[in-house]
Design an enzyme around this catalytic site. Sequence first.
Site, short mmCIF file in Angstrom:
data_model
loop_
_atom_site.label_atom_id
_atom_site.label_comp_id
_atom_site.label_asym_id
_atom_site.label_seq_id
_atom_site.Cartn_x
_atom_site.Cartn_y
_atom_site.Cartn_z
N ASN A 244 0.86 -1.19 0.00
CA ASN A 244 0.00 0.00 0.00
C ASN A 244 0.89 1.23 0.00
OD1 ASN A 244 -2.57 -1.12 -0.09
ND2 ASN A 244 -2.67 -1.39 2.12
N LYS B 238 -5.51 2.68 -6.38
CA LYS B 238 -5.75 1.99 -5.12
C LYS B 238 -5.91 2.99 -3.97
CE LYS B 238 -5.93 -1.59 -2.30
NZ LYS B 238 -5.59 -1.12 -0.96
N GLU C 100 -13.54 3.72 0.18
CA GLU C 100 -13.85 2.70 1.19
C GLU C 100 -14.09 3.35 2.56
OE1 GLU C 100 -10.79 -0.10 3.39
OE2 GLU C 100 -11.15 -0.81 1.35
#
Length: 306
Positions: free
Chosen positions: A97, A175, A182
């Site tokens: 990430n 992402k 999210e």
Amino acid sequence: MQIGLLGLGRMGGNMARRLSRGGANVAVWNRNTVVSEQLAQEEQHIQACATVEALVAELPAPRIVWLMLPAGAATESVLQTLRGLLSPGDLVVDGANAYYKESQRHAAELEPLGFSFMDAGVSGGVWGLANGYALMLGGSDAAMSRLAPFVRILAPAPDAGWLHCGPVGSGHFVKMVHNGIEYGMMQSLAEGMALMKAKEDFALDLAGIAEMWRHGSVVRSWILDLTTDFLRQNQKLDSIDPFVADSGEGRWTVLESVEQGVPTPVMSLSLMMRFTSQGRNDYTNKLLAMMRKGFGGHGVKESGHD
């Protein structure tokens, strides 16, 4: 089909399993060698390597090595090691990430050495082994062509759940935004459930409502599915500490919105709410209480003293 996978945490280990079960030969390395050795005993096509050097030696050139390490110091350290081990034509994939600007920097540093670089945003969590991983990929067309056979194994389907987003950095950028979205989805669902729980005179069954929403409702989602599962077990959540961590990508998303001047109020506020849950709003609230006392003479609730 041979690939090296470095880092066997919650996602890396299951990615190695899925690759192996899909027919790929996977050389794996983990800082804790017991983890890699157990994985090799469990899966037929996995080779445990005690060192990064051994993993590189295990792979025929031109190699593909995929890093699933924590972003930051751990990734930087292994990349530095790989610089002295890999050969021109090898491909390095970073599935951490990571901040997309760091991925662009890594590519620029590796290019003069003759190495290709791709950044891979990976979503799927602990369910990825069974369901596949959503993969957001950045890099050249040539690098994507080399990586595609492995991506088709990892994805939910060979032709779905993965995308070559664009040049280096674009995979981690997409992402990053994904995680910001999210945050907002989770926050709104949690707030709605809390509002219904507070309406005590209706005695609402939150698990029943969540289950009903899963069928035909416009708010149906995987997050709702997971929420329904744990609400069936426990709706009070009395034993759960109200602390919500943030991984960093939510912060990067908000910073990007400021840099571009694109308003993202929902994602920004959901990040602030996570900070609040971590106790970072406590001093602010103390100041507000004292201000209210100062101008209105209102009482202040004081904490207990030993």
